[in-house]
Design an enzyme around this catalytic site. Structure first.
Site, PDB file in Angstrom:
ATOM      1  N   GLU A 127       0.848  -1.194   0.000  1.00 39.66           N
ATOM      2  CA  GLU A 127       0.000   0.000   0.000  1.00 39.66           C
ATOM      3  C   GLU A 127       0.887   1.248   0.000  1.00 39.66           C
ATOM      4  OE1 GLU A 127      -2.801   0.385   3.209  1.00 39.66           O
ATOM      5  OE2 GLU A 127      -3.815   2.037   2.223  1.00 39.66           O
ATOM      6  N   MET A 269       0.642  -2.909   8.590  1.00 37.68           N
ATOM      7  CA  MET A 269      -0.097  -3.027   7.337  1.00 37.68           C
ATOM      8  C   MET A 269      -1.031  -4.224   7.371  1.00 37.68           C
ATOM      9  SD  MET A 269      -0.719  -1.832   4.388  1.00 37.68           S
ATOM     10  CE  MET A 269      -2.006  -2.628   3.424  1.00 37.68           C
ATOM     11  N   HIS A 303      -6.446  -2.259  15.239  1.00 33.46           N
ATOM     12  CA  HIS A 303      -6.716  -1.482  14.013  1.00 33.46           C
ATOM     13  C   HIS A 303      -6.501  -2.351  12.764  1.00 33.46           C
ATOM     14  CE1 HIS A 303      -6.607   2.300  11.562  1.00 33.46           C
ATOM     15  NE2 HIS A 303      -5.863   1.539  10.792  1.00 33.46           N
ATOM     16  N   GLU A 304      -5.356  -3.010  12.699  1.00 32.77           N
ATOM     17  CA  GLU A 304      -5.071  -3.807  11.501  1.00 32.77           C
ATOM     18  C   GLU A 304      -6.041  -4.980  11.395  1.00 32.77           C
ATOM     19  OE1 GLU A 304      -3.254  -2.179   9.614  1.00 32.77           O
ATOM     20  OE2 GLU A 304      -2.277  -0.914  11.114  1.00 32.77           O
TER      21      GLU A 304
END
Ligand code: B3K
Ligand code: ZN
Length: 875
Positions: A127, A269, A303-304
């Site tokens: 990303e 990520m 979060h990931e």
């Protein structure tokens, strides 16, 4: 040569891709200083494309093309063209197999984008546009494909061969090599692709999802660090349970892997099934990581993981929609943290960060809407605006809809868009359709840059027992007003909330009410108000605005002591402290003494006296506003005067309450084995805030106490609190502590980062000289992002030394931006952002900053990343 002035990409130019790629089969062969990638792509024309005769254009960078074939026939040189960024095939059939072979050296890839080497092996970061550095591809998120990957590498050096999905086969090869084949059952955009070939240690556990599906959870870390992997695993399981309970979302995979790597451009990520993390957000042991590190790990792991639904199952149509996944996922991790720790403290910390990073961004040259409408380099738009303001926009939707309707909206969003690449409008539409709440005014937040100002004035009519609030909003750029949810309460003279009754509204509505601000100016009249209240406005920070509440110091002192909304109790103290410091700045400049009102000092005393009720919250209330936030409040920022006035206020409070701070420092000691839970961490936080106040006095007693604490401390939280205090003190204890620290921790990279950071952010004179000598330290490495950030970005974030009046700070950072740009443009561009607010300073500083920015701009071979940031700054 790549265009030195690349053109901006515009949201309004979006067109669907000319081709789709249904499947990708990669064969990756790792040799000494070389990776060879063979790709087989199933390509077909996109029926939704505008023009059915377009050529096939594949993205590719830093690749050596060995061969290219269509349906098994090698293309002759005249049948395609290759430049720095693309492979073009003019004549492409309607559906075909494209095979390409490319080569590159992952060990020479210092950009850490694509496939690159770190100490223990090879890792990927795709990303936003890293996949094109691995193979030729239509590298955009609305092209979704099924991936199969076979990795081949030396067995000894790369015992683990990983990619997204499930391992379907493996075997041995000649020359002590081995291979593994992976298949990802979910179609995905290329930015979620990941693979790893490395020597790592593994921690694994089983997990049974709510519906009874079994999954294998794995955390891979650098050899010898398995004793630092447990908390990340624990956090992962907590996050999985939370998403099941709160959003009804389960893991959809048989295997979920996390790999930690020491060289990484950002935090982590969310690659499908194979998250790759910066070691900073995985590794933790009580003696190596602080409470704040543990909190960060918990949050980032969550979060990931949450991205698996918000981002991966439903992804972005194009990069302008980035907040669709990031704003939403930050909102989800904020709610998770609020549930796991203290809701009030979590909110305070989130708002503090928003004000320290997002507000300045929104007022500077990089200002952009949460859904930007143009960019040159997409990596420059992973910003506080897209992430944190984006999360505030989601939070406003949540506030307007309420918990249950919001959940219905999420369910509808997944029902409609699972497996698709969609837009922010698709999200708000689902929210609106599920709830029946009109979100037209709220949607405008997506396309407006800048922080709105809200002004509120209250008038109490004793005879009518009515309180009228006149509220206005402005964003200073025309356009229709925004929809702003303004949560308010009325605090009576006795400190108790008055029940709210809006005129014309039959039902009373409790003691907090969300007012719908939809006009440029509106009035709200509350009736049956029996005494003159103090309005408590924007409770819980219900919208990301700058509020002018028109309150007096006495009103604020009242709220600081009594407001039932903890956020506003904290906020009242911040506003008061800001007033005192800014008045102090003016006094200092006029050569007058700085005044500290007794009422404020007494209110601080009450915080200390009642601290045991919620130590973590008390610690937040004792923290004075950051210098960066104070600078934003001034017409022309004066970093030296701000620093001095803030220091004096802190010292005055410290002197007044010395005994109480000493008492708190003893009283809140945590005994027993270390735990990072909210309770224990809250006690440490208050204890260390007290130590910070004592060290504001910086006499031999305080220094001795701090040094003793440094030597006694058994966990990294207390160690760092003491070390940071000493790093800001000129006493002899400073060098002793820093020396002991380095000796003890020189083999733990993340701890050595703390050692560098403590020195680079010191407010002692000569910090710049110290920083320059740190660059020559054997442990310094400009190629390692964590190390570069610990020294350079940390220094550039300091108010006093970066903004030194002689321009030395600016010149130094400009040189480092240029040096770093040759290695890693993304990290360099972040560093260049330190100049964002240069126009907020006096003419002398501006002249130095302009010179520094121009020196960056004229550097040879500047990346488009840094070029965009510097170009916008120079405007
Ligand atoms: N999505 C990644 C960030 C990628 C940054 C690319 N420059 C991590 C995250 O936000 O979860
Ligand atoms: Zn994210």
């Amino acid at each position: 040569m790549r265009d030195p002035n690349p053109k901006a990409v515009l949201l309004r130019d979006y067109t669907p891709p000319a081709f789709l790629i249904d499947s990708v089969d990669l064969d990756v062969d790792v040799r000494e200083k070389q990776a060879t990638i063979r790709s087989r792509l199933a390509v077909r024309r996109n029926p939704a494309a505008k023009d059915a005769a377009q050529p096939l254009v594949l993205d590719g960078r830093h690749l050596e093309l060995v061969s290219v074939a269509i349906d098994g026939r090698a293309l002759a040189p005249g049948e395609y063209t290759v430049d720095e960024d693309h492979l073009r095939i003019a004549e492409a059939p309607a559906a075909f197999t494209l095979e390409a072979v490319v080569r590159f050296d992952p060990w020479a890839n210092t950009r850490l984008e694509g496939f690159y080497a770190s100490k223990d092996g090879l890792f990927t970061q795709c990303e936003a546009q890293g996949f094109r550095c691995i193979t030729y591809f239509i590298d955009r998120p609305d092209v979704m494909s099924r991936y199969t990957v076979t990795l081949h590498a030396g067995r000894e050096r790369f015992p683990h061969l990983l990619a997204n999905g499930n391992q379907v086969a493996k075997g041995e090869e000649d020359g002590e090599r081995h291979w593994a084949k992976w298949e990802d059952p979910f179609p995905k955009p290329s930015y979620l692709f990941a693979m790893v070939a490395a020597k790592l240690d593994l921690l694994e556990e089983g997990f049974v999802t709510r519906s009874g599906r079994k999954a294998l959870l794995q955390v891979y870390v650098e050899p010898g660090k398995i004793d630092q992997a447990g908390f990340a695993m624990h956090a992962l399981k907590k996050a999985m349970r939370w998403d099941e309970a709160v959003f009804g979302l389960e893991l959809d995979l048989e295997r979920f892997m996390i790999v930690a790597v020491g060289d990484f451009n950002m935090g982590a990520m969310e690659n499908k099934g194979l998250n790759i993390f910066n070691t900073k957000y995985i590794l933790a042991r009580p003696d190596t990581a602080t409470d704040y590190d543990y909190y960060g790990i918990d949050k980032v792991v969550a979060h990931e993981y949450f991205h698996n639904w918000t981002g991966n199952r439903v992804t972005c149509r194009d990069w302008f929609q980035l907040t669709l996944k990031e704003g939403l996922t930050v909102f989800r991790d904020q709610e998770y943290s609020a549930d796991e720790y203290s809701r009030a403290v979590a909110r305070i910390q989130d708002v503090r960060d928003l004000r320290a990073y997002q507000f300045p961004e929104d007022a500077g040259p990089m200002a952009h809407p949460v859904r930007p409408d143009s960019y040159v380099e997409i990596n420059n738009f992973y910003t506080a605006t897209v992430y944190e303001k984006g999360a505030e926009v989601i939070r406003m939707i949540y506030t307007l809809l309420g918990r249950e309707p919001f959940r219905k909206g999420m369910d509808l969003y997944f029902e409609r868009h699972d497996g698709q690449a969609v837009t922010c409008d698709d999200f708000t539409q689902a929210m609106q359709d599920a709830s029946g709440v009109d979100l037209s005014g709220l949607r405008r937040w997506y396309s407006r840059a800048g922080t709105p100002r809200v002004t509120a004035r209250g008038v109490y009519d004793e005879a009518a027992q009515a309180f009228t609030l006149t509220v206005g909003q402005s964003l200073g750029q025309g356009g229709e007003p925004l929809h702003i949810p303004l949560a308010v309460g009325l605090v009576g003279p006795d400190g108790v909330d008055i029940p709210l009754r809006l005129e014309g509204d039959a039902a009373a509505s409790g003691t907090t009410r969300v007012l719908d601000l939809r006009e440029a100016e509106q009035q709200f009249r509350f009736v049956e108000v029996t005494a003159r209240p103090v309005p408590s406005l924007l409770r819980g920070f219900s919208a990301p605005v700058v509020l002018d509440g028109g309150l007096t110091d006495a009103d604020l002192t009242h709220l600081m002591t009594h407001d039932s909304d903890p956020f506003n109790r904290w906020e009242a103290g911040q506003v008061l402290a800001t007033r005192i410091i800014l008045a102090g700045v003016e006094a200092l400049k006029a050569g007058k003494p700085m005044e500290v009102p007794t009422a404020y000092v007494e209110a601080v005393g009450r915080i200390l006296a009642s601290a045991s009720r919620d130590p973590a919250f008390a610690a937040e209330c004792l923290a004075l506003p950051d210098e960066a936030i104070l600078a934003e409040q001034m017409e022309v920022a004066d970093p030296d005067a701000i620093h001095e006035a803030r220091r004096r206020l802190k010292r005055e409070i410290a002197e007044r309450y010395r005994t109480r701070f000493e008492g708190a420092f003893r009283h809140f000691t945590v005994t027993g084995p270390y735990s990072p839970d909210a309770n224990a961490a809250g006690r440490r936080s208050l204890r260390n805030a007290s130590l910070g106040y004592l060290m504001a006095i910086d006499d031999s007693t305080a220094r001795a106490l701090t040094f003793l604490e440094y030597r006694r401390a058994e966990n990294m939280t207390d160690t760092m609190a003491a070390l940071e205090c000493l790093a800001n003190s000129a006493g002899a204890e400073r060098e002793r502590a820093l020396g002991m620290f380095y000796e003890k921790w020189k083999d733990e990279a993340l701890v050595v980062d703390k050692w560098f950071r403590a020195q680079a952010t010191s407010d002692l004179p000569k910090t710049l000289d110290r920083v320059k000598s740190l660059l020559a330290h054997p442990a310094f490495d400009l190629r390692n992002p964590n190390r570069a950030r610990a020294v350079l970005h940390a220094f550039a974030g300091t108010a006093v030394h970066f903004h030194a009046a002689d321009g030395e700070g600016y010149r130094f950072v400009a040189e480092q931006v240029v040096a770093l740009d040759r290695i890693n443009p993304q990290i360099a561009s972040r560093l260049a952002r330190a100049f964002d607010r240069w126009k907020k300073y006096d003419a002398g500083r501006q002249a130095h900053a302009r010179g520094a920015l121009e020196s960056i701009r004229s550097a040879e071979g500047l990346s488009s990343d840094v070029g965009e940031v510097v170009g916008r700054a120079l405007g």
